[in-house]
Enzyme design. Structure first.
Site, PDB file in Angstrom:
ATOM      1  N   HIS A   1      49.247  42.284 -69.774  1.00  0.00           N
ATOM      2  CA  HIS A   1      48.884  43.521 -69.075  1.00  0.00           C
ATOM      3  C   HIS A   1      47.373  43.748 -69.133  1.00  0.00           C
ATOM      4  CE1 HIS A   1      53.202  44.771 -69.251  1.00  0.00           C
ATOM      5  NE2 HIS A   1      52.865  45.318 -68.110  1.00  0.00           N
TER       6      HIS A   1
ATOM      7  N   GLN B   1      50.646  56.625 -65.742  1.00  0.00           N
ATOM      8  CA  GLN B   1      49.609  55.591 -65.874  1.00  0.00           C
ATOM      9  C   GLN B   1      48.807  55.446 -64.583  1.00  0.00           C
ATOM     10  OE1 GLN B   1      50.416  51.265 -66.846  1.00  0.00           O
ATOM     11  NE2 GLN B   1      50.869  52.175 -68.818  1.00  0.00           N
TER      12      GLN B   1
ATOM     13  N   HIS C   1      49.057  48.163 -76.981  1.00  0.00           N
ATOM     14  CA  HIS C   1      49.305  48.849 -75.709  1.00  0.00           C
ATOM     15  C   HIS C   1      48.064  49.575 -75.199  1.00  0.00           C
ATOM     16  CE1 HIS C   1      53.426  47.786 -76.333  1.00  0.00           C
ATOM     17  NE2 HIS C   1      53.470  48.466 -77.459  1.00  0.00           N
ATOM     18  N   ALA C   2      47.397  50.291 -76.086  1.00  0.00           N
ATOM     19  CA  ALA C   2      46.221  51.074 -75.667  1.00  0.00           C
ATOM     20  C   ALA C   2      45.110  50.179 -75.149  1.00  0.00           C
ATOM     21  CB  ALA C   2      45.712  51.915 -76.832  1.00  0.00           C
ATOM     22  N   SER C   3      45.000  48.981 -75.715  1.00  0.00           N
ATOM     23  CA  SER C   3      43.880  48.123 -75.319  1.00  0.00           C
ATOM     24  C   SER C   3      43.946  47.728 -73.849  1.00  0.00           C
ATOM     25  CB  SER C   3      43.806  46.876 -76.207  1.00  0.00           C
ATOM     26  OG  SER C   3      45.057  46.247 -76.306  1.00  0.00           O
ATOM     27  N   ASP C   4      45.137  47.679 -73.257  1.00  0.00           N
ATOM     28  CA  ASP C   4      45.176  47.397 -71.808  1.00  0.00           C
ATOM     29  C   ASP C   4      44.997  48.680 -70.998  1.00  0.00           C
ATOM     30  OD1 ASP C   4      47.853  48.340 -70.537  1.00  0.00           O
ATOM     31  OD2 ASP C   4      48.603  47.220 -72.243  1.00  0.00           O
TER      32      ASP C   4
END
Length: 359
Positions: free
Chosen positions: A317, A100, A291-294
């Site tokens: 997050h 990440q 999850h992807a949106s952050d």
């Protein structure tokens, strides 16, 4: 030097990872204080040390405070590098959280990059490697950023030993904006259920359970969950461990969900949990799962033009990433065009700064 308070928002490792990536790219010296202030064990843990070392290598950075438990870090980047790199977390620390921090930097490296990381591929409190392979990778391709993830060996808590190779053959050097508002029609659901150093039926039961829940709510949608299992005499993993990742391929996006096996947790519960989380996010109609949106916010801030991110749930997050972007990329304009409250669905407009390495 920009000072970033590591206790804001979720007060964990997310602030560190996003700060490192953006500081490396923008060439901004930063001092991060109160690192992981809201965690039971504050300060840098092994996985965070590896994140810092990895980004520092690719950004030719000078670093102060790089030691276990440190709550203050100074990071002074001096120029992006390409090449081959190797990092060993030394525990079952999350490989995907190191990725990440690294991925945004590799998108702008001056040449091809290959990074091998040793640690945990499927561990608590982090995205499993299959989520990165089958969901995040496809979403980042929409920005024009393509890369390979090769899983040489899985690693589970507590023994680790996983090996993953990230290969970026042609860094794009510029990111395209994306319009990821609504997902559109769900075309199919795919998945991968794995079990290592465990009986085959664990992987089978996880898959069957997930499939049954998904079929009950998505009639007519093709569903296919593959199995990954190894004969005991040929199983290269330290294990034991299991998990399942499921993802919905829709007209305009890909949304994913996951669940990990644990001692005393029935395989059926693992499959059901992954399926139910995916169905919850699909029910919002948005293009991005929780999850992807952050994860996509920093990319949108660097892209050339206006992106719209529609997320199933505004997590802490995501809120944290928005705040870090405001501090490090003040030229990026961000506003909620829908939602904006924690744990509710949202649409975020992001006008990126059209970052290029020479700029």
């Amino acid at each position: 030097m920009i000072v970033i308070d590591g206790s804001i928002g979720e007060g964990g490792g997310q602030i560190l990872r996003t700060t490192l990536a953006l500081a490396a790219l923008l060439g901004k010296p930063v001092r991060i204080v109160n690192i992981r202030a809201k965690r039971p064990r504050p300060g840098l843990q092994r996985q965070h040390l590896t994140s810092v070392k990895a980004v520092a290598e690719l950004a030719s950075a000078r670093v102060e405070g790089l030691e276990l438990g440190s709550t203050t870090l100074v990071f002074i980047p001096r120029g992006l590098r390409s090449g081959r790199f190797y990092f060993n977390i030394g525990t079952a620390g999350s490989i995907t959280l190191v990725l990440q921090a690294l991925l945004p930097v590799t998108a702008f490296a001056p040449g091809p990059v290959e990074v091998e990381i040793v640690g945990g591929t499927d561990v608590p409190w982090s995205p499993p490697i299959d989520y990165v392979r089958f969901v995040l990778r496809k979403l980042l391709a929409m920005f024009g950023f393509e890369f390979e993830i090769i899983v040489k060996r899985r690693g589970h808590y507590p023994r680790g030993g996983g090996r993953v190779v990230l290969r970026v053959t042609q860094p794009p050097h510029v990111l395209k904006p994306v319009k990821l508002e609504e997902r559109g029609k769900v075309l199919r659901v795919e998945g991968l259920s794995h079990a290592v150093r465990l009986p085959r039926h664990v992987a089978e039961r996880q898959a069957r359970s997930a499939e049954a829940v998904l079929r009950s709510k998505l009639p007519g949608v093709p569903i296919s969950i593959d199995l990954e299992w190894y004969e005991p005499s040929r199983d290269p993993h330290l294990g034991p461990g299991s998990g399942v990742v499921v993802w919905a391929v829709a007209e305009h996006s890909v949304l994913g969900s996951d669940s990990l096996g644990a001692k005393g947790k029935p395989a059926e519960a693992v499959g059901r949990e992954a399926a139910e989380k995916l169905l919850e996010d699909l029910a919002t109609g948005t293009a991005l799962d929780r999850h992807a949106s952050d994860m996509l916010i920093p990319y949108a801030a660097l892209a050339c033009g206006e992106s719209i991110l529609g997320g199933a749930r505004l997590t802490m997050h995501a809120w944290t990433n928005i705040e870090v972007v405001k501090m490090l990329v003040p030229g990026a304009e961000m506003e909620f065009i829908e939602g904006g409250k924690l744990n509710e669905k949202f649409k975020l407009r992001v006008k990126g700064i059209c970052y290029k390495p020479s700029s």
